[in-house]
Scaffold this motif. Structure first.
Motif, PDB file in Angstrom:
ATOM      1  N   GLN A 116       0.819  -1.209   0.000  1.00 24.85           N
ATOM      2  CA  GLN A 116       0.000   0.000   0.000  1.00 24.85           C
ATOM      3  C   GLN A 116       0.858   1.267   0.000  1.00 24.85           C
ATOM      4  O   GLN A 116       0.426   2.315  -0.477  1.00 24.85           O
ATOM      5  CB  GLN A 116      -0.910  -0.021   1.232  1.00 24.85           C
ATOM      6  N   GLU A 117       2.092   1.161   0.507  1.00 26.81           N
ATOM      7  CA  GLU A 117       2.955   2.338   0.613  1.00 26.81           C
ATOM      8  C   GLU A 117       3.851   2.548  -0.610  1.00 26.81           C
ATOM      9  O   GLU A 117       4.579   3.537  -0.670  1.00 26.81           O
ATOM     10  CB  GLU A 117       3.844   2.215   1.860  1.00 26.81           C
ATOM     11  N   LEU A 118       3.836   1.654  -1.582  1.00 26.34           N
ATOM     12  CA  LEU A 118       4.754   1.757  -2.725  1.00 26.34           C
ATOM     13  C   LEU A 118       4.221   2.755  -3.751  1.00 26.34           C
ATOM     14  O   LEU A 118       3.713   2.388  -4.814  1.00 26.34           O
ATOM     15  CB  LEU A 118       4.963   0.370  -3.349  1.00 26.34           C
TER      16      LEU A 118
ATOM     17  N   ALA B 150      15.707  -7.435  -7.552  1.00 31.78           N
ATOM     18  CA  ALA B 150      15.795  -6.887  -6.207  1.00 31.78           C
ATOM     19  C   ALA B 150      16.266  -5.432  -6.255  1.00 31.78           C
ATOM     20  O   ALA B 150      17.144  -5.072  -7.047  1.00 31.78           O
ATOM     21  CB  ALA B 150      16.751  -7.723  -5.357  1.00 31.78           C
ATOM     22  N   THR B 151      15.677  -4.583  -5.425  1.00 33.08           N
ATOM     23  CA  THR B 151      16.040  -3.173  -5.409  1.00 33.08           C
ATOM     24  C   THR B 151      15.892  -2.600  -4.009  1.00 33.08           C
ATOM     25  O   THR B 151      15.072  -3.077  -3.219  1.00 33.08           O
ATOM     26  CB  THR B 151      15.171  -2.358  -6.381  1.00 33.08           C
ATOM     27  N   SER B 152      16.677  -1.591  -3.712  1.00 36.45           N
ATOM     28  CA  SER B 152      16.514  -0.826  -2.476  1.00 36.45           C
ATOM     29  C   SER B 152      16.086   0.602  -2.797  1.00 36.45           C
ATOM     30  O   SER B 152      16.026   1.449  -1.903  1.00 36.45           O
ATOM     31  CB  SER B 152      17.833  -0.819  -1.688  1.00 36.45           C
ATOM     32  N   ASP B 153      15.780   0.859  -4.065  1.00 36.68           N
ATOM     33  CA  ASP B 153      15.388   2.181  -4.534  1.00 36.68           C
ATOM     34  C   ASP B 153      13.899   2.389  -4.289  1.00 36.68           C
ATOM     35  O   ASP B 153      13.060   1.704  -4.876  1.00 36.68           O
ATOM     36  CB  ASP B 153      15.714   2.310  -6.021  1.00 36.68           C
ATOM     37  N   SER B 154      13.562   3.326  -3.433  1.00 37.14           N
ATOM     38  CA  SER B 154      12.162   3.573  -3.093  1.00 37.14           C
ATOM     39  C   SER B 154      11.332   3.982  -4.304  1.00 37.14           C
ATOM     40  O   SER B 154      10.152   3.653  -4.405  1.00 37.14           O
ATOM     41  CB  SER B 154      12.069   4.663  -2.022  1.00 37.14           C
TER      42      SER B 154
END
Length: 426
Positions: free
Chosen positions: A62-64, A114-118
């Motif tokens: 929901q927050e993406l 895979a990513t850590s980029d918001s």
């Protein structure tokens, strides 16, 4: 010498055979009972864990919204939702084992990398192993096995979610009417524009907002129920709404979203947004469009936009917990919220971070002249209500079906257009 009775010897041998046979049968019976009971226990615990991780993934997805803080918010929301569940035969503390942590939540982009980029994150995965699940009957077989049977086992579950178009959704019970002669996608409103909800006026005219019951009724109590945490879901385009009478209690569930509470209400039971910082003409100066969501119109050094305050988990009192100080910031009147009692705590370790999720970025129905829902708008709740009949204000962000909308709510997924909702994909 008395001759030996051959039947007695035979009877003794038969008795020994029966004992041996019974022992073997008992071993198998214990084994089957162990499989039935202990494996059933493991299955139940895994089902409970899967439910917790499904909750984690849906809350996190929901927050993406593509904002720079989306993964931070997703992790907090995912942990909060998962750990509200009970695991290990409905144990509130998960039988003393570790609950879901930030390390259990990871993100993937649109190519499933895979990513850590918001900004790039489109999918969220929650995974967790629950150790220390005890078995009982299978342990009795240890003496019959060279390998033995462990006294505890681990179960594992995983869930992946993203945002998809909804068949139906869960808006709040206020509605918007298009400005005269205007149509989709924005119905004549500029992104960032503030729109008033008239507290004492029944219904709304062109370019206005008003209270409307999503179930089509005219009961004023129903409005507060639909605004509460459980809300009203299953709402879709084509539904008709009702115009309730004078409001009596909508200020309570409305203000809970800002982390403002009456009596014994609390953030753990009545979840706030990630921030309770409010916006009015007292602390925000921009002309139309005012853009409190992402703009730069604050009056004073500490007045920053919603995205900034959300990232800091600011309270209604910004960095404090004093209700009167918060009222001074928002309204210039320390007594504006005298009927309320407490404020959720700010900061990374506070109640907005621990219990919060997107409760101020909300879905609002767009109505035609017959009070039929034709679309949904994404809007920001700007400030708390001093009373149930007071006017409120919301900021128009955009159409709720836009791919980059921050407006994600709960609802029934599976549509090909319309609002975005969290949906499990694994």
């Amino acid at each position: 010498m008395k001759p030996r009775d051959p039947t007695a010897a035979t009877a003794g041998r038969e008795g020994g055979t029966i004992v041996l046979t019974f022992s073997l049968m008992l071993l198998f019976l214990i084994g089957f009972a162990g499989i039935a009971i202990d494996l059933s226990r493991l299955f139940i615990v895994r089902t409970e864990l899967q439910t917790a991780l499904d909750s984690c993934a849906l809350a996190a997805a929901q927050e993406l919204d593509g904002q720079s803080t989306s993964t931070t918010r997703a992790i907090n929301a995912g942990m909060a939702a998962a750990n509200l569940n009970r695991v290990n035969l409905q144990s509130a503390n998960w039988d003393g084992q570790a609950k879901v942590s930030a390390d259990d939540i990871s993100f993937f982009d649109s190519t499933n990398s895979a990513t850590s980029d918001s900004v790039a994150a489109r999918y969220v995965q929650c995974q967790h192993s629950q150790p220390g699940v005890h078995t009982f009957l299978l342990q009795l077989l240890t003496r019959y096995s060279s390998d033995g049977f462990p006294t505890t086992h681990s179960v594992y579950a995983v869930a992946v979610a993203t945002r998809g178009h909804a068949q139906s959704t869960c808006p709040i019970p206020v509605a918007l009417r298009a400005k005269a002669g205007k149509g989709p996608p924005n119905y004549g409103f500029a992104p960032g524009e503030w729109v008033t909800i008239y507290g004492k006026k029944i219904g709304a005219g062109p370019g206005e907002m008003g209270w409307y019951n999503l179930d089509g009724s005219n009961d004023a109590k129903e409005t507060a129920i639909e605004l509460s945490e459980n809300g009203k879901c299953g709402v879709k385009a084509g539904d008709s709404v009702g115009t309730p009478g004078a409001q009596t209690s909508v200020d309570v569930p409305w203000n809970q979203r800002f982390g403002i509470y009456k009596n014994k209400d609390s953030a753990s039971d009545n979840h706030p947004d990630f921030t309770g910082y409010a916006y009015t003409s007292t602390n925000w100066s921009n002309k139309v469009p005012q853009n409190a969501f992402s703009g730069d119109g604050g009056i004073g050094a500490t007045a920053k936009n919603y995205l900034t305050k959300r990232a800091a988990f600011a309270s209604f009192d910004d960095t404090g917990t004093d209700l009167k100080d918060g009222a001074q910031i928002a309204f210039g009147d320390r007594n504006a919220l005298n009927s309320f009692k407490s404020v959720a705590t700010p900061g990374a370790g506070g109640e907005h971070a621990s219990y919060g999720y997107n409760r101020r970025i909300v879905m609002v129905p767009v109505l035609d002249t017959t009070s039929t829902i034709v679309d949904f708008a994404c809007m920001l709740m700007l400030a708390p209500l001093a009373g149930p009949n007071n006017d409120g204000q919301m900021e128009f962000i955009g159409n709720a079906s836009a791919i980059d909308t921050p407006c994600t709510t709960n609802g029934l997924a599976g549509g090909v257009a319309g609002p975005l909702v969290p949906v499990l994909v694994r």
